[in-house]
Design a protein around this motif. Structure first.
Motif, PDB file in Angstrom:
ATOM      1  N   ASP A   8       0.883  -0.776   0.005  1.00 32.45           N
ATOM      2  CA  ASP A   8       0.148  -0.086   0.051  1.00 32.45           C
ATOM      3  C   ASP A   8       0.895   0.697   0.122  1.00 32.45           C
ATOM      4  N   PRO A   9       1.154   1.792  -1.605  1.00 33.46           N
ATOM      5  CA  PRO A   9       1.776   2.797  -0.990  1.00 33.46           C
ATOM      6  C   PRO A   9       1.829   4.354  -0.127  1.00 33.46           C
ATOM      7  N   ILE A  10       0.732   4.731   0.244  1.00 26.85           N
ATOM      8  CA  ILE A  10       0.536   5.032   1.003  1.00 26.85           C
ATOM      9  C   ILE A  10       0.684   5.143   2.441  1.00 26.85           C
ATOM     10  N   ASP A  29      14.181   0.819  -3.816  1.00 26.09           N
ATOM     11  CA  ASP A  29      14.891   1.834  -5.386  1.00 26.09           C
ATOM     12  C   ASP A  29      15.063   3.096  -4.535  1.00 26.09           C
ATOM     13  N   GLU A  30      15.635   3.579  -5.336  1.00 24.98           N
ATOM     14  CA  GLU A  30      16.852   5.046  -5.387  1.00 24.98           C
ATOM     15  C   GLU A  30      16.281   5.612  -4.331  1.00 24.98           C
ATOM     16  N   TRP A  31      15.141   5.477  -3.280  1.00 28.04           N
ATOM     17  CA  TRP A  31      14.209   6.627  -2.887  1.00 28.04           C
ATOM     18  C   TRP A  31      14.653   5.852  -1.732  1.00 28.04           C
ATOM     19  N   TYR A  33      11.805   3.113  -0.957  1.00 31.27           N
ATOM     20  CA  TYR A  33      11.180   2.951  -1.023  1.00 31.27           C
ATOM     21  C   TYR A  33      10.657   0.905  -1.654  1.00 31.27           C
ATOM     22  N   PRO A  34      10.164   0.423  -1.374  1.00 33.83           N
ATOM     23  CA  PRO A  34       9.495  -1.114  -2.186  1.00 33.83           C
ATOM     24  C   PRO A  34       9.609  -1.046  -3.443  1.00 33.83           C
ATOM     25  N   ILE A  35      10.487  -2.252  -3.791  1.00 27.34           N
ATOM     26  CA  ILE A  35      10.085  -2.602  -5.118  1.00 27.34           C
ATOM     27  C   ILE A  35       8.897  -4.055  -5.102  1.00 27.34           C
TER      28      ILE A  35
END
Lengths: 67, 412
Positions: A8-10, A29-31, A33-35
């Protein structure tokens, strides 16, 4: 019965615990956050996947059945 | 005695030529009463859904989702009560069609909303509009009527993402007008956790006429796959800007010619959520979903923005992308971070400093951003920028080589 992981990206706050517990599936990812691929989770990895879901501090990771 | 169905393509806008809203009495005199009795009884909802399915009526808010499927999904969800939300918030900046409908022929929209409510078993309709003069106009129209459901008019905030389905539901629940993650779909779990039909006001206006005159009449214009008409907003380098009612299948060049397109370089089809098409790509293109899908385009909310020669399409895209980035909800990491990164990289490319590296980085960012937010806002930016890189190929090559705008050269 097959399952897949979904973020859930939120709810996600980039704590990164899912990537630590489940590096076989989750990449950051580079920030930070999970891929999370939407494919079926290999049966052998299901226990680890469930552990990662339970460990997420914001309950952002979900394991759901694929119909 | 039933009324005469509108002839030709002048359907929704037949009575919309004046400066003020068509009063309820005039609306009823032209179209007859709302045909609720034709869709009453236990088989009524299924009959309306069948009518909608036979007419292939799909959403006019941008997503183009089949209305029949939505009606059925809401009606079939057991939790009660159900709700209808009529979306007239029109977040797409260049679009004017929804406010035109609401300010000139509000009773078409209200008829459709009441019919939909009856079909899904809702007793409340919530109509959402942008802040301004519209709300009092629409509220006055509601007061002229005697509907079996309550109709509430709400003014929603101006943000680009505020008019998204789940944003509206959040706003109506007293929260901020920002999107929520899907699933669950509003049809299953929407307003107050109940099944909710969220439908664009133009879609509901089409429903008002379809329910009276039937699918055969509906299909008299348009194509077999996409019967009927849609409202397009013409903007940019055209002599006659504004809303026109267009049969599906109309060639894009015909529409542009009718609006007096001047010195066309490219078209942004679908507004800021849309895609660029070079004048060449637009040449043999018909405005119907299947034809557009083949060239990677989508009608969206049917904004047709004409770009003339002499303006750099990449520079325009940079400005739009910058604005869109500012409008992001800031709820999801990949979008919070990714959109500004896309804007900065595109700026570097356009300035001539970015080179091939900027192009590679744009491709990388597209992969990192697409599909990783709760809503489709970041996906729209990725699609917009991608389409610009294709439609303005020559300018991309020039900028990547550090040379000045070819678009400016061409106009000299």
């Amino acid at each position: 019965m097959s399952s897949r992981l979904r973020v859930d990206p939120i709810a996600c706050d980039a704590h990164g615990i899912c990537a630590e517990l489940l590096p076989e599936i989750v990449e950051l990812d580079e920030w930070g956050y999970p891929i999370v691929p939407g494919d079926q989770v290999a049966p052998a990895l299901l226990p680890l996947a469930r552990r990662a879901v339970a460990a997420c501090p914001t309950l952002a990771l979900h394991l759901e059945r694929i119909r | 005695m039933s009324s005469v169905p509108p002839a030709g393509a002048n359907r929704l806008l037949e009575l919309a030529g004046g400066q003020s809203p068509v009063p309820f009495a005039a609306h009823q005199a032209r179209y007859g009463p709302l045909p609720l009795s034709s869709y009453s009884g236990p088989r009524g909802p299924a009959l309306l859904a069948e009518t909608v399915e036979r007419a292939h009526l799909s959403g006019r808010g941008g997503a183009g989702f089949p209305l029949a499927a939505k009606l059925r999904a809401v009606a079939a969800t057991p939790r009660r009560p159900a709700y209808v939300v009529a979306n007239g918030a029109e977040g797409e900046p260049a679009s004017r069609k929804d406010r035109l409908l609401l300010s000139r022929v509000p009773h078409l929209v209200l008829d459709g909303a009441v019919l939909a409510a009856d079909c899904v078993g809702a007793s409340e309709v919530h109509l959402c509009v942008h802040r301004g003069a519209l709300a009092p106009t629409v509220a006055a129209a509601v007061r002229e009527r005697r509907d079996p459901v309550t109709v509430a008019v709400h003014e929603v905030p101006d943000g680009y993402v505020s008019s998204q389905e789940t944003s509206l539901l959040n706003f109506l629940a007293g929260r901020r007008a920002l999107p929520s993650t899907i699933p669950p779909l509003p049809a299953q779990r929407g307003l107050r956790g109940r099944p909710t039909l969220v439908s664009n006001v133009e879609t509901l206006a089409h429903l008002a006429l379809l329910a009276r005159y039937g699918p055969r009449w509906f299909a008299e214009v348009g194509t077999a796959e996409a019967p009927g008409t849609f409202l397009a907003t013409l903007a940019g380098a055209v002599r006659e800007q504004g809303v026109r009612e267009v049969p599906f299948g109309t060639p894009l060049t015909e529409l542009l010619a009718a609006a007096g397109a001047v010195d066309l370089q490219a078209v942004l089809l679908g507004g800021y959520f849309g895609t660029w098409l070079s004048a060449g790509a637009a040449r043999n293109l018909r405005l119907a979903p299947d034809a557009l899908r083949l060239v990677g385009a989508n009608l969206g909310a049917a904004v047709v923005l004409a770009l003339p020669q002499g303006i750099c399409g990449l520079g325009e895209t940079l400005q739009i992308a910058e604005w869109l980035s500012g409008q992001r909800a800031r709820q999801c990491g990949p979008c919070i971070n990714g959109l500004p990164a896309i804007v900065d990289t595109l700026a570097a490319l356009v300035s001539g400093r970015g080179g091939q590296r900027a192009l590679r980085r744009l491709s990388e960012l597209a992969g990192l951003v697409n599909g990783r937010g709760a809503c489709r806002h970041p996906d729209g930016v990725v699609r917009l920028v991608g389409s610009a890189l294709r439609a303005f190929e020559d300018d991309v090559a020039a900028h990547a080589a550090g040379a000045p705008c070819r678009a400016l050269e061409r106009s000299a």
